[in-house]
Design a protein around this motif. Structure first.
Motif, PDB file in Angstrom:
ATOM      1  N   ALA A   1      51.121  41.961  51.025  1.00 40.37           N
ATOM      2  CA  ALA A   1      50.101  41.522  50.073  1.00 40.37           C
ATOM      3  C   ALA A   1      48.888  42.435  50.184  1.00 40.37           C
ATOM      4  N   VAL A   2      48.200  42.570  49.081  1.00 44.57           N
ATOM      5  CA  VAL A   2      46.949  43.329  49.028  1.00 44.57           C
ATOM      6  C   VAL A   2      45.906  42.447  48.361  1.00 44.57           C
ATOM      7  N   TRP A   3      44.779  42.279  49.063  1.00 47.90           N
ATOM      8  CA  TRP A   3      43.648  41.510  48.542  1.00 47.90           C
ATOM      9  C   TRP A   3      42.592  42.526  48.178  1.00 47.90           C
ATOM     10  N   GLN A   4      42.404  42.716  46.886  1.00 46.20           N
ATOM     11  CA  GLN A   4      41.408  43.676  46.424  1.00 46.20           C
ATOM     12  C   GLN A   4      40.426  42.958  45.519  1.00 46.20           C
ATOM     13  N   ASP A   5      39.153  43.112  45.857  1.00 43.54           N
ATOM     14  CA  ASP A   5      38.078  42.394  45.184  1.00 43.54           C
ATOM     15  C   ASP A   5      38.387  40.899  45.290  1.00 43.54           C
ATOM     16  N   GLU A   6      38.613  40.216  44.227  1.00 50.21           N
ATOM     17  CA  GLU A   6      38.862  38.768  44.294  1.00 50.21           C
ATOM     18  C   GLU A   6      40.299  38.399  43.921  1.00 50.21           C
ATOM     19  N   THR A   7      41.198  39.370  43.925  1.00 46.51           N
ATOM     20  CA  THR A   7      42.586  39.114  43.538  1.00 46.51           C
ATOM     21  C   THR A   7      43.532  39.498  44.667  1.00 46.51           C
ATOM     22  N   ILE A   8      44.496  38.615  44.931  1.00 46.97           N
ATOM     23  CA  ILE A   8      45.542  38.884  45.911  1.00 46.97           C
ATOM     24  C   ILE A   8      46.852  39.098  45.151  1.00 46.97           C
ATOM     25  N   ARG A   9      47.540  40.172  45.523  1.00 47.87           N
ATOM     26  CA  ARG A   9      48.813  40.507  44.878  1.00 47.87           C
ATOM     27  C   ARG A   9      49.893  40.679  45.946  1.00 47.87           C
ATOM     28  N   ILE A  10      51.081  40.157  45.662  1.00 45.79           N
ATOM     29  CA  ILE A  10      52.256  40.393  46.490  1.00 45.79           C
ATOM     30  C   ILE A  10      52.982  41.587  45.887  1.00 45.79           C
ATOM     31  N   HIS A  11      53.277  42.596  46.737  1.00 41.45           N
ATOM     32  CA  HIS A  11      53.947  43.816  46.279  1.00 41.45           C
ATOM     33  C   HIS A  11      55.297  43.981  46.954  1.00 41.45           C
ATOM     34  N   ASP A  12      56.277  44.450  46.202  1.00 38.44           N
ATOM     35  CA  ASP A  12      57.523  44.959  46.771  1.00 38.44           C
ATOM     36  C   ASP A  12      57.164  46.321  47.367  1.00 38.44           C
ATOM     37  N   ILE A  13      57.414  46.525  48.679  1.00 41.63           N
ATOM     38  CA  ILE A  13      56.961  47.782  49.290  1.00 41.63           C
ATOM     39  C   ILE A  13      57.842  48.969  48.917  1.00 41.63           C
ATOM     40  N   ASP A  14      59.021  48.714  48.359  1.00 45.75           N
ATOM     41  CA  ASP A  14      59.875  49.827  47.957  1.00 45.75           C
ATOM     42  C   ASP A  14      59.582  50.298  46.540  1.00 45.75           C
ATOM     43  N   THR A  15      59.359  49.345  45.618  1.00 45.47           N
ATOM     44  CA  THR A  15      59.153  49.710  44.210  1.00 45.47           C
ATOM     45  C   THR A  15      57.688  49.664  43.788  1.00 45.47           C
ATOM     46  N   ASP A  16      56.826  49.062  44.619  1.00 43.17           N
ATOM     47  CA  ASP A  16      55.409  48.828  44.317  1.00 43.17           C
ATOM     48  C   ASP A  16      55.188  47.790  43.223  1.00 43.17           C
ATOM     49  N   GLU A  17      56.259  47.167  42.741  1.00 42.80           N
ATOM     50  CA  GLU A  17      56.134  46.143  41.708  1.00 42.80           C
ATOM     51  C   GLU A  17      55.296  44.972  42.235  1.00 42.80           C
ATOM     52  N   VAL A  18      54.407  44.470  41.382  1.00 42.36           N
ATOM     53  CA  VAL A  18      53.628  43.284  41.712  1.00 42.36           C
ATOM     54  C   VAL A  18      54.502  42.070  41.399  1.00 42.36           C
ATOM     55  N   LEU A  19      54.783  41.258  42.416  1.00 46.05           N
ATOM     56  CA  LEU A  19      55.670  40.112  42.263  1.00 46.05           C
ATOM     57  C   LEU A  19      54.915  38.808  42.034  1.00 46.05           C
ATOM     58  N   ALA A  20      53.662  38.764  42.439  1.00 50.30           N
ATOM     59  CA  ALA A  20      52.817  37.584  42.233  1.00 50.30           C
ATOM     60  C   ALA A  20      51.371  38.025  42.317  1.00 50.30           C
ATOM     61  N   GLU A  21      50.506  37.273  41.661  1.00 46.89           N
ATOM     62  CA  GLU A  21      49.084  37.614  41.620  1.00 46.89           C
ATOM     63  C   GLU A  21      48.279  36.335  41.475  1.00 46.89           C
ATOM     64  N   LEU A  22      47.151  36.266  42.184  1.00 47.71           N
ATOM     65  CA  LEU A  22      46.283  35.100  42.096  1.00 47.71           C
ATOM     66  C   LEU A  22      44.843  35.551  42.308  1.00 47.71           C
ATOM     67  N   THR A  23      43.958  35.104  41.445  1.00 43.58           N
ATOM     68  CA  THR A  23      42.534  35.388  41.591  1.00 43.58           C
ATOM     69  C   THR A  23      41.879  34.219  42.324  1.00 43.58           C
ATOM     70  N   LEU A  24      41.105  34.543  43.347  1.00 43.24           N
ATOM     71  CA  LEU A  24      40.450  33.514  44.142  1.00 43.24           C
ATOM     72  C   LEU A  24      39.392  32.796  43.317  1.00 43.24           C
ATOM     73  N   PRO A  25      39.196  31.506  43.613  1.00 40.38           N
ATOM     74  CA  PRO A  25      38.100  30.790  42.938  1.00 40.38           C
ATOM     75  C   PRO A  25      36.760  31.335  43.411  1.00 40.38           C
ATOM     76  N   PRO A  26      35.698  31.102  42.660  1.00 39.13           N
ATOM     77  CA  PRO A  26      34.374  31.545  43.089  1.00 39.13           C
ATOM     78  C   PRO A  26      34.025  30.975  44.470  1.00 39.13           C
ATOM     79  N   LYS A  27      33.233  31.729  45.223  1.00 40.75           N
ATOM     80  CA  LYS A  27      32.785  31.253  46.529  1.00 40.75           C
ATOM     81  C   LYS A  27      31.979  29.975  46.364  1.00 40.75           C
ATOM     82  N   ALA A  28      32.206  29.084  47.315  1.00 45.09           N
ATOM     83  CA  ALA A  28      31.476  27.800  47.260  1.00 45.09           C
ATOM     84  C   ALA A  28      30.023  27.975  47.601  1.00 45.09           C
TER      85      ALA A  28
END
Length: 189
Positions: free
Chosen positions: A162-189
């Motif tokens: 997974a790579v967390w960049q800015d406010e988004t976390i993405r799951i990557h296939d390390i062989d193809t670099d394809e993004v398999l899932a993505e989620l943007t974090l909610p605003p900080k409390a």
């Protein structure tokens, strides 16, 4: 901000190399959720099983690495690493976000993870152990399992990080670099 998230390398040097070279080399921090060097008695040894080579790569990482101890991490393995393998839990605060890193063998169920996350007021809860990816928000916490970088147990067999960049976390296939899932974090409390 960029954080690399990896788990369950199990001594497979090239799994780390792919993740590092493609995604982590320019990160601010790498979080490893355990099972770093030993392949474990239930896991196969693949051609790139080279714990000594993996030790060298982690020890020479230009990016700081935080490691939570997994069930396959021994004291002997830890003595080879310049980065300490911490207790079963690591607690990091990064840019105001509370992050829990644990291997996951001591908190297996979602209820156990939810309770720990709530108690520690975690914004992000990272675990490994099951070698299957998870990326979801429950309550105020985003739960991340990057899967295994080397020994996937996903139905499609993909090795992932997974790579967390800015406010988004993405799951990557390390062989193809394809993004398999993505989620943007909610605003900080």
């Amino acid at each position: 901000m960029k954080i690399g998230i990896i788990s369950d390398t199990h001594g497979h040097e090239m799994a780390w190399a792919k993740a590092y070279d493609k995604h982590f080399h320019d990160a601010d921090l790498i979080l490893h959720a355990g099972d770093v060097l030993y392949h474990g008695p239930r896991n196969p040894m693949k051609a790139d099983y080279n714990p000594a080579g993996l030790v060298e790569r982690i020890n020479h990482s230009d990016v700081p690495v935080v490691i939570a101890r997994g069930n396959c991490d021994s004291s002997v393995d830890a003595s080879c690493l310049e980065t300490p393998i911490l207790a079963p839990y690591a607690y990091v605060v990064w840019e105001g976000r509370r992050i829990i890193i644990t291997h996951g063998d001591a908190v297996m169920t979602d209820a156990e993870k939810d309770a720990m996350a709530a108690h520690l007021k975690a914004d992000v809860f990272i675990s490994g152990h099951v070698h299957v990816t998870v990326l979801e928000q429950r309550g105020n916490t985003v739960f991340v399992n990057p899967g295994s970088a080397a020994l996937s147990k996903r139905p499609d067999g993909r090795n992932t990080i997974a790579v967390w960049q800015d406010e988004t976390i993405r799951i990557h296939d390390i062989d193809t670099d394809e993004v398999l899932a993505e989620l943007t974090l909610p605003p900080k409390a």
